[in-house]
Design an enzyme around this catalytic site. Structure first.
Site, short mmCIF file in Angstrom:
data_model
loop_
_atom_site.label_atom_id
_atom_site.label_comp_id
_atom_site.label_asym_id
_atom_site.label_seq_id
_atom_site.Cartn_x
_atom_site.Cartn_y
_atom_site.Cartn_z
N TYR A 189 -9.26 -18.64 31.76
CA TYR A 189 -9.50 -19.24 33.13
C TYR A 189 -9.29 -18.10 34.09
O TYR A 189 -10.42 -18.10 35.06
CB TYR A 189 -8.23 -20.29 33.36
CG TYR A 189 -8.17 -20.73 34.71
CD1 TYR A 189 -7.04 -20.21 35.44
CD2 TYR A 189 -9.01 -21.82 35.15
CE1 TYR A 189 -6.77 -20.25 36.88
CE2 TYR A 189 -8.70 -22.09 36.50
CZ TYR A 189 -7.84 -21.44 37.20
OH TYR A 189 -7.66 -21.84 38.63
N1 LIG Z 1 -4.47 -27.62 42.39
C1 LIG Z 1 -4.06 -26.29 42.51
O1 LIG Z 1 -2.62 -26.13 42.82
C2 LIG Z 1 -4.88 -25.07 42.27
C3 LIG Z 1 -6.33 -25.38 42.41
N2 LIG Z 1 -7.15 -24.24 42.52
C4 LIG Z 1 -8.54 -24.23 42.39
O2 LIG Z 1 -8.82 -25.26 43.35
C5 LIG Z 1 -10.07 -25.93 43.05
C6 LIG Z 1 -9.66 -27.52 43.18
O3 LIG Z 1 -8.46 -27.78 42.54
P1 LIG Z 1 -8.20 -29.16 41.85
O4 LIG Z 1 -8.56 -30.21 42.84
O5 LIG Z 1 -6.58 -29.21 41.57
O6 LIG Z 1 -9.17 -29.31 40.61
P2 LIG Z 1 -9.04 -30.27 39.44
O7 LIG Z 1 -8.77 -29.69 38.21
O8 LIG Z 1 -8.29 -31.46 39.78
O9 LIG Z 1 -10.66 -30.63 39.62
C7 LIG Z 1 -11.56 -29.87 39.01
C8 LIG Z 1 -13.04 -30.50 39.27
O10 LIG Z 1 -13.78 -30.06 38.27
C9 LIG Z 1 -14.68 -30.91 37.75
N3 LIG Z 1 -15.11 -30.31 36.33
C10 LIG Z 1 -14.33 -30.04 35.37
N4 LIG Z 1 -14.80 -29.58 34.30
C11 LIG Z 1 -16.06 -29.88 34.46
C12 LIG Z 1 -17.40 -29.58 33.75
N5 LIG Z 1 -17.52 -29.58 32.40
N6 LIG Z 1 -18.67 -30.05 34.49
C13 LIG Z 1 -18.68 -30.26 35.82
N7 LIG Z 1 -17.64 -30.21 36.42
C14 LIG Z 1 -16.42 -30.33 35.85
C15 LIG Z 1 -13.92 -31.87 37.36
O11 LIG Z 1 -14.98 -33.15 37.60
P3 LIG Z 1 -14.69 -34.63 36.91
O12 LIG Z 1 -13.53 -35.13 37.56
O13 LIG Z 1 -15.95 -35.40 37.66
O14 LIG Z 1 -14.78 -34.41 35.59
C16 LIG Z 1 -13.17 -32.09 38.89
O15 LIG Z 1 -13.47 -32.72 39.98
C17 LIG Z 1 -10.45 -25.83 41.60
O16 LIG Z 1 -11.49 -24.79 41.60
C18 LIG Z 1 -9.04 -25.02 41.12
O17 LIG Z 1 -9.39 -24.01 40.25
C19 LIG Z 1 -6.58 -23.00 42.05
C20 LIG Z 1 -5.28 -22.60 42.05
C21 LIG Z 1 -4.23 -23.86 42.42
N1 LIG Z 2 -9.08 -26.71 37.92
C1 LIG Z 2 -7.63 -26.01 38.34
N2 LIG Z 2 -7.18 -25.07 38.48
C2 LIG Z 2 -5.62 -24.77 38.75
C3 LIG Z 2 -4.90 -25.80 39.14
C4 LIG Z 2 -5.34 -27.20 38.94
O1 LIG Z 2 -4.72 -28.37 39.05
N3 LIG Z 2 -6.58 -27.71 38.53
N4 LIG Z 2 -3.80 -25.55 39.41
C5 LIG Z 2 -3.43 -24.27 39.63
C6 LIG Z 2 -1.87 -23.85 40.18
O2 LIG Z 2 -1.39 -22.81 39.35
C7 LIG Z 2 -0.76 -25.11 39.80
O3 LIG Z 2 -1.13 -25.83 38.90
C8 LIG Z 2 0.50 -24.39 40.07
O4 LIG Z 2 0.94 -24.40 38.73
C9 LIG Z 2 -4.12 -23.08 38.96
N5 LIG Z 2 -5.50 -23.64 38.79
#
Ligand SMILES: NC(=O)C1=CN([C@@H]2O[C@H](COP(=O)(O)OP(=O)(O)OC[C@H]3O[C@@H](n4cnc5c(N)ncnc54)[C@H](OP(=O)(O)O)[C@@H]3O)[C@@H](O)[C@H]2O)C=CC1
Ligand SMILES: Nc1nc2c(c(=O)[nH]1)N=C([C@H](O)[C@@H](O)CO)CN2
Length: 235
Positions: free
Chosen positions: A146
């Site tokens: 990742y």
């Molecule tokens: N939440 C956090 O604390 C953190 C988040 N991030 C980044 O911020 C962004 C938003 O985070 P968050 O809202 O938590 O993300 P989520 O993991 O909750 O959501 C990810 C989204 O990606 C889509 N997705 C996953 N797999 C596929 C696939 N095979 N094809 C198409 N779409 C796909 C999902 O679509 P569906 O639901 O329709 O399947 C979903 O809407 C992400 O890029 C994440 O990596 C980074 C660090 C911390």
């Molecule tokens: N697709 C996602 N990427 C990440 C998430 C997530 O919820 N969805 N969360 C993190 C953070 O590290 C959070 O989980 C704190 O541990 C990283 N990327």
């Protein structure tokens, strides 16, 4: 003329909230989803155009580009948000999951950027925002694939910022602990917040504020902004 935006992963959490915020800002939003149809149906009620694509399949991504091109000649904003947060065990036990990590974070954004480059250039303020991670610079040993994929997206941000200038700006946002997952227990949350100087889960508003900041500042390209409560300082 109405501004248009494509948000990938718009069916839940950050993608959903930023798509809703852009609709409130007057945008016509293409709301991409893979499985979260309910969330995108709610956005459709607000005027969004739903687009389903599994980014693990290049054909799906290319079909999505065709659908967006048919809808109009201009795209003002592309937010590459879609992401699969797979840990080492997930990818070690499923070779398809290992491929998917790089398809979702690298191949799909590359195909979307190159496929929609002309539409973005036709905007008077074409902007791409790639959502990466603080792990881009200091990877976690629990999410090696990742983190590598997110680092690839960060590198693409800089390459496309140079390649697409001056017509299109390309920037990244590096989230930290903005929103824990439901499966995260209190021990994990406490450990993460102990590493976070501001000691709170950031929520999604600071992310949306940063999207608007990048949109409204015409002199930023090739930049990456951490929205992490300072956690990267302790990685
Ligand atoms: N939440 C956090 O604390 C953190 C988040 N991030 C980044 O911020 C962004 C938003 O985070 P968050 O809202 O938590 O993300 P989520 O993991 O909750 O959501 C990810 C989204 O990606 C889509 N997705 C996953 N797999 C596929 C696939 N095979 N094809 C198409 N779409 C796909 C999902 O679509 P569906 O639901 O329709 O399947 C979903 O809407 C992400 O890029 C994440 O990596 C980074 C660090 C911390
Ligand atoms: N697709 C996602 N990427 C990440 C998430 C997530 O919820 N969805 N969360 C993190 C953070 O590290 C959070 O989980 C704190 O541990 C990283 N990327």
């Amino acid at each position: 003329m109405t501004k248009t935006a494509l948000v990938t992963g718009a069916g839940r959490r950050f993608g959903f909230e930023v798509a809703k915020a852009l609709i409130e800002d007057g945008y016509k939003v293409f709301a991409h989803y893979n499985s979260s149809k309910d969330g995108v149906d709610e956005l459709s009620q607000l005027g969004a155009e739903p687009i389903q694509a599994n980014f693990a399949r290049q054909h799906d991504v290319k079909e999505m580009v065709t659908q967006i091109k048919k809808s109009g000649s201009k795209l003002d904003l592309l937010i590459n948000n879609a992401s699969c947060f797979f840990d080492n065990d997930s990818v070690d036990n499923d070779s398809e999951a290992l491929e998917t990590v790089f398809q979702v974070h690298n191949i799909a954004p590359y195909l979307l950027i190159t496929g929609l480059q002309q539409q973005l250039s036709n905007s008077d303020n074409g902007l791409i925002i790639n959502i990466t991670d603080i792990y881009t610079d200091k990877p976690s040993t629990n999410y090696i694939a990742y983190c590598a994929a997110k680092a690839g997206l960060a590198n693409m941000t800089q390459a496309f910022a140079k390649a697409l200038a001056p017509d299109v700006r390309v920037n990244a946002i590096q989230p930290g602990p903005i929103l824990f997952l439901p499966e995260h227990d209190n021990e994990h949350k406490m450990q993460v917040l102990d590493e976070t100087p501001l000691q709170v889960e950031g929520g999604l508003e600071p992310m949306i504020d940063t999207v608007r900041f990048l949109r409204d500042n015409p002199f930023l390209t090739g930049e990456s902004i951490k929205v992490d409560g300072g956690r990267a300082l302790n990685l």
